[in-house]
Write a protein that holds these residues in place. Structure first.
Motif, PDB file in Angstrom:
ATOM      1  N   THR A 134     -62.489  11.847-100.433  1.00 20.43           N
ATOM      2  CA  THR A 134     -61.172  12.144-100.681  1.00 20.43           C
ATOM      3  C   THR A 134     -60.974  12.516-101.928  1.00 20.43           C
ATOM      4  OG1 THR A 134     -60.791   9.655-101.201  1.00 20.43           O
ATOM      5  CG2 THR A 134     -60.640  10.273 -98.958  1.00 20.43           C
ATOM      6  N   ALA A 135     -59.845  13.377-102.131  1.00 26.58           N
ATOM      7  CA  ALA A 135     -59.196  13.717-103.467  1.00 26.58           C
ATOM      8  C   ALA A 135     -59.098  12.853-104.354  1.00 26.58           C
ATOM      9  CB  ALA A 135     -58.170  14.736-103.133  1.00 26.58           C
ATOM     10  N   SER A 136     -58.368  11.451-103.747  1.00 22.18           N
ATOM     11  CA  SER A 136     -58.273  10.549-104.626  1.00 22.18           C
ATOM     12  C   SER A 136     -59.448   9.570-105.254  1.00 22.18           C
ATOM     13  CB  SER A 136     -57.089   9.326-104.111  1.00 22.18           C
ATOM     14  OG  SER A 136     -57.842   8.907-102.879  1.00 22.18           O
ATOM     15  N   GLU A 137     -60.311   9.513-104.440  1.00 21.96           N
ATOM     16  CA  GLU A 137     -61.671   8.599-104.840  1.00 21.96           C
ATOM     17  C   GLU A 137     -62.450   9.658-106.064  1.00 21.96           C
ATOM     18  OE1 GLU A 137     -64.295   7.432-101.763  1.00 21.96           O
ATOM     19  OE2 GLU A 137     -64.022   9.349-100.821  1.00 21.96           O
ATOM     20  N   VAL A 138     -62.395  11.063-105.639  1.00 23.61           N
ATOM     21  CA  VAL A 138     -63.113  11.913-106.424  1.00 23.61           C
ATOM     22  C   VAL A 138     -62.382  11.937-107.671  1.00 23.61           C
ATOM     23  CG1 VAL A 138     -63.527  14.200-106.970  1.00 23.61           C
ATOM     24  CG2 VAL A 138     -64.213  13.210-104.623  1.00 23.61           C
ATOM     25  N   ALA A 139     -60.893  12.052-107.981  1.00 20.86           N
ATOM     26  CA  ALA A 139     -60.087  12.002-109.061  1.00 20.86           C
ATOM     27  C   ALA A 139     -60.421  10.563-110.009  1.00 20.86           C
ATOM     28  CB  ALA A 139     -58.747  12.178-108.687  1.00 20.86           C
ATOM     29  N   LEU A 140     -60.511   9.482-109.159  1.00 20.30           N
ATOM     30  CA  LEU A 140     -60.792   8.252-110.074  1.00 20.30           C
ATOM     31  C   LEU A 140     -62.205   8.224-110.606  1.00 20.30           C
ATOM     32  CD1 LEU A 140     -60.039   5.622-111.148  1.00 20.30           C
ATOM     33  CD2 LEU A 140     -60.343   4.495-108.781  1.00 20.30           C
ATOM     34  N   SER A 141     -62.966   8.588-109.901  1.00 22.74           N
ATOM     35  CA  SER A 141     -64.364   8.693-110.192  1.00 22.74           C
ATOM     36  C   SER A 141     -64.720   9.900-111.592  1.00 22.74           C
ATOM     37  CB  SER A 141     -65.466   9.090-109.256  1.00 22.74           C
ATOM     38  OG  SER A 141     -65.381  10.325-108.760  1.00 22.74           O
ATOM     39  N   TRP A 142     -63.817  11.010-111.452  1.00 29.07           N
ATOM     40  CA  TRP A 142     -63.906  11.797-112.520  1.00 29.07           C
ATOM     41  C   TRP A 142     -63.136  11.297-113.872  1.00 29.07           C
ATOM     42  CZ3 TRP A 142     -62.171  17.197-110.106  1.00 29.07           C
ATOM     43  CH2 TRP A 142     -63.412  17.640-109.298  1.00 29.07           C
TER      44      TRP A 142
ATOM     45  N   ARG B  10     -49.425   1.405-103.635  1.00 28.99           N
ATOM     46  CA  ARG B  10     -48.976   2.361-104.723  1.00 28.99           C
ATOM     47  C   ARG B  10     -50.462   3.500-104.743  1.00 28.99           C
ATOM     48  NH1 ARG B  10     -48.692  -2.915-106.266  1.00 28.99           N
ATOM     49  NH2 ARG B  10     -46.706  -3.498-107.507  1.00 28.99           N
ATOM     50  N   VAL B  11     -51.536   3.083-104.360  1.00 33.77           N
ATOM     51  CA  VAL B  11     -52.483   4.307-104.381  1.00 33.77           C
ATOM     52  C   VAL B  11     -52.186   5.126-103.279  1.00 33.77           C
ATOM     53  CG1 VAL B  11     -55.064   4.674-103.612  1.00 33.77           C
ATOM     54  CG2 VAL B  11     -54.267   2.845-105.469  1.00 33.77           C
ATOM     55  N   ARG B  12     -51.818   4.515-102.024  1.00 33.80           N
ATOM     56  CA  ARG B  12     -51.611   5.342-100.765  1.00 33.80           C
ATOM     57  C   ARG B  12     -50.300   6.231-100.929  1.00 33.80           C
ATOM     58  NH1 ARG B  12     -55.557   6.338-100.065  1.00 33.80           N
ATOM     59  NH2 ARG B  12     -54.833   7.730 -98.411  1.00 33.80           N
ATOM     60  N   GLU B  13     -49.223   5.674-101.720  1.00 35.36           N
ATOM     61  CA  GLU B  13     -47.916   6.482-101.931  1.00 35.36           C
ATOM     62  C   GLU B  13     -48.595   7.875-102.890  1.00 35.36           C
ATOM     63  OE1 GLU B  13     -45.323   3.802-103.539  1.00 35.36           O
ATOM     64  OE2 GLU B  13     -45.101   2.670-101.418  1.00 35.36           O
ATOM     65  N   LEU B  14     -49.422   7.444-103.991  1.00 38.88           N
ATOM     66  CA  LEU B  14     -49.734   8.546-105.032  1.00 38.88           C
ATOM     67  C   LEU B  14     -50.396   9.448-104.187  1.00 38.88           C
ATOM     68  CD1 LEU B  14     -49.750   9.560-107.722  1.00 38.88           C
ATOM     69  CD2 LEU B  14     -51.621   8.094-108.328  1.00 38.88           C
ATOM     70  N   ALA B  15     -51.499   9.190-103.132  1.00 47.50           N
ATOM     71  CA  ALA B  15     -52.296   9.914-102.715  1.00 47.50           C
ATOM     72  C   ALA B  15     -51.375  10.841-101.764  1.00 47.50           C
ATOM     73  CB  ALA B  15     -53.437   9.412-101.886  1.00 47.50           C
ATOM     74  N   GLU B  16     -50.552  10.363-100.946  1.00 46.95           N
ATOM     75  CA  GLU B  16     -49.548  11.016-100.052  1.00 46.95           C
ATOM     76  C   GLU B  16     -48.781  12.099-100.790  1.00 46.95           C
ATOM     77  OE1 GLU B  16     -47.586  12.901 -96.971  1.00 46.95           O
ATOM     78  OE2 GLU B  16     -49.233  11.558 -96.987  1.00 46.95           O
ATOM     79  N   SER B  17     -48.238  11.723-102.048  1.00 45.81           N
ATOM     80  CA  SER B  17     -47.453  12.620-102.700  1.00 45.81           C
ATOM     81  C   SER B  17     -48.235  13.755-103.500  1.00 45.81           C
ATOM     82  CB  SER B  17     -46.788  11.948-104.072  1.00 45.81           C
ATOM     83  OG  SER B  17     -47.625  11.594-104.969  1.00 45.81           O
ATOM     84  N   LEU B  18     -49.419  13.530-103.774  1.00 41.72           N
ATOM     85  CA  LEU B  18     -50.346  14.642-104.682  1.00 41.72           C
ATOM     86  C   LEU B  18     -51.262  15.409-103.384  1.00 41.72           C
ATOM     87  CD1 LEU B  18     -51.927  12.493-107.377  1.00 41.72           C
ATOM     88  CD2 LEU B  18     -50.196  13.979-107.613  1.00 41.72           C
ATOM     89  N   TYR B  19     -51.432  14.830-102.352  1.00 40.75           N
ATOM     90  CA  TYR B  19     -52.370  15.567-101.548  1.00 40.75           C
ATOM     91  C   TYR B  19     -51.916  15.763-100.116  1.00 40.75           C
ATOM     92  CZ  TYR B  19     -55.427  14.184-105.453  1.00 40.75           C
ATOM     93  OH  TYR B  19     -55.984  13.796-106.838  1.00 40.75           O
ATOM     94  N   GLY B  20     -51.026  14.997 -99.675  1.00 38.74           N
ATOM     95  CA  GLY B  20     -50.461  15.235 -98.193  1.00 38.74           C
ATOM     96  C   GLY B  20     -51.912  14.962 -97.193  1.00 38.74           C
TER      97      GLY B  20
END
Length: 250
Positions: A170-178, A152-162
């Motif tokens: 990564t954008a995903s880990e920065v987003a979650l930490s924020w 689910r995380v990989r699919e979301l990251a691909e859809s948001l950031y490619g």
């Protein structure tokens, strides 16, 4: 339920009904121009705490220091040697096993820990098989789940950031930490927008030459708190699915 917020009597009561525990593990290392040094520990801890709240799973204190030698040319990074981390993990498991925990689920936030976690598990199982040294008591099962690698995380990251997701900072880990620490959000322009790509299999000085601002193939300026909330929901679903399969395999 968090182990450090419980009494020993509450832990004893938990063990009468459940013998699984989640141990968040991460790293203390640079995460580029807008990423927090604690990102790799904050992310799995946040996911683990949410799993614990939703599903009543006991969560151990976070192992904040990991295997991060390749980031040591950036101020703030703290690294353990692989042998030191193996010793810490071994002692953690033996301590938990002594009290009756049979399933230890390491929820990992740092790719650099993966090989050392596997080596630690091999050491623990070898000691059990060969019958030497302090040993875990009774039944024992160990596994690792990387919060960032769930479907689910990989699919979301691909859809948001490619392709701008990258492999470090990564954008995903920065987003979650924020989302977990909104008071620490940093807004920084990225130059170049997408960082160079390459291997982290090198020493610290070479890593900094390859990746001058600490990013690897990523554009974490795309991150947002709203994205982080979505990543939390996705990662909790991934982790809970993995934990259930580990505790009660079909």
């Amino acid at each position: 339920m968090r182990l450090q917020h419980a009494t020993w009597q509450e832990v004893d009561a938990y063990l009468r009904r459940e013998t699984g525990i989640i141990v968040p593990i991460g790293s203390t290392e640079q995460h580029g121009p807008n990423g927090l040094v604690g990102t790799d520990a904050i992310c799995p801890e946040t996911v683990a705490w949410e799993v614990g709240e939703r599903y009543g799973v006991l969560v151990a204190p976070t192992q904040n220091l990991g295997m991060a030698q390749h980031h040591l040319a950036f101020p703030g990074t703290i690294s353990l040697r692989p042998s030191t981390l193996i010793a810490v993990l071994r002692d953690t498991v033996i301590s938990l096993s002594r009290h009756g925990f049979t399933h230890v689920f390491f929820l990992n936030g740092h790719g650099g820990n993966v090989a050392t976690l596997s080596a630690a598990f091999a050491e623990i199982h070898a000691e059990r098989s060969m019958g030497y040294g302090p040993q875990p008591v009774g039944e024992l099962h160990l596994t690792t789940h990387n919060w960032f690698a769930g479907s689910r995380v990989r699919e979301l990251a691909e859809s948001l950031y490619g392709d701008a997701e990258g492999t470090h900072a990564t954008a995903s880990e920065v987003a979650l930490s924020w989302f977990a620490r909104p008071e620490a959000v940093k807004h920084v322009d990225m130059s170049p927008r997408i960082a160079p790509r390459g291997s982290a299999q090198c020493d610290a000085d070479e890593f900094r030459r390859r990746f001058p601002d600490g990013r690897m193939g990523s554009d974490p300026s795309l991150a947002s708190i709203e994205h982080g909330e979505r990543f939390l929901d996705a990662s909790v679903s991934d982790a809970w699915e993995a934990y259930r399969a580990f505790i009660r395999p079909i």
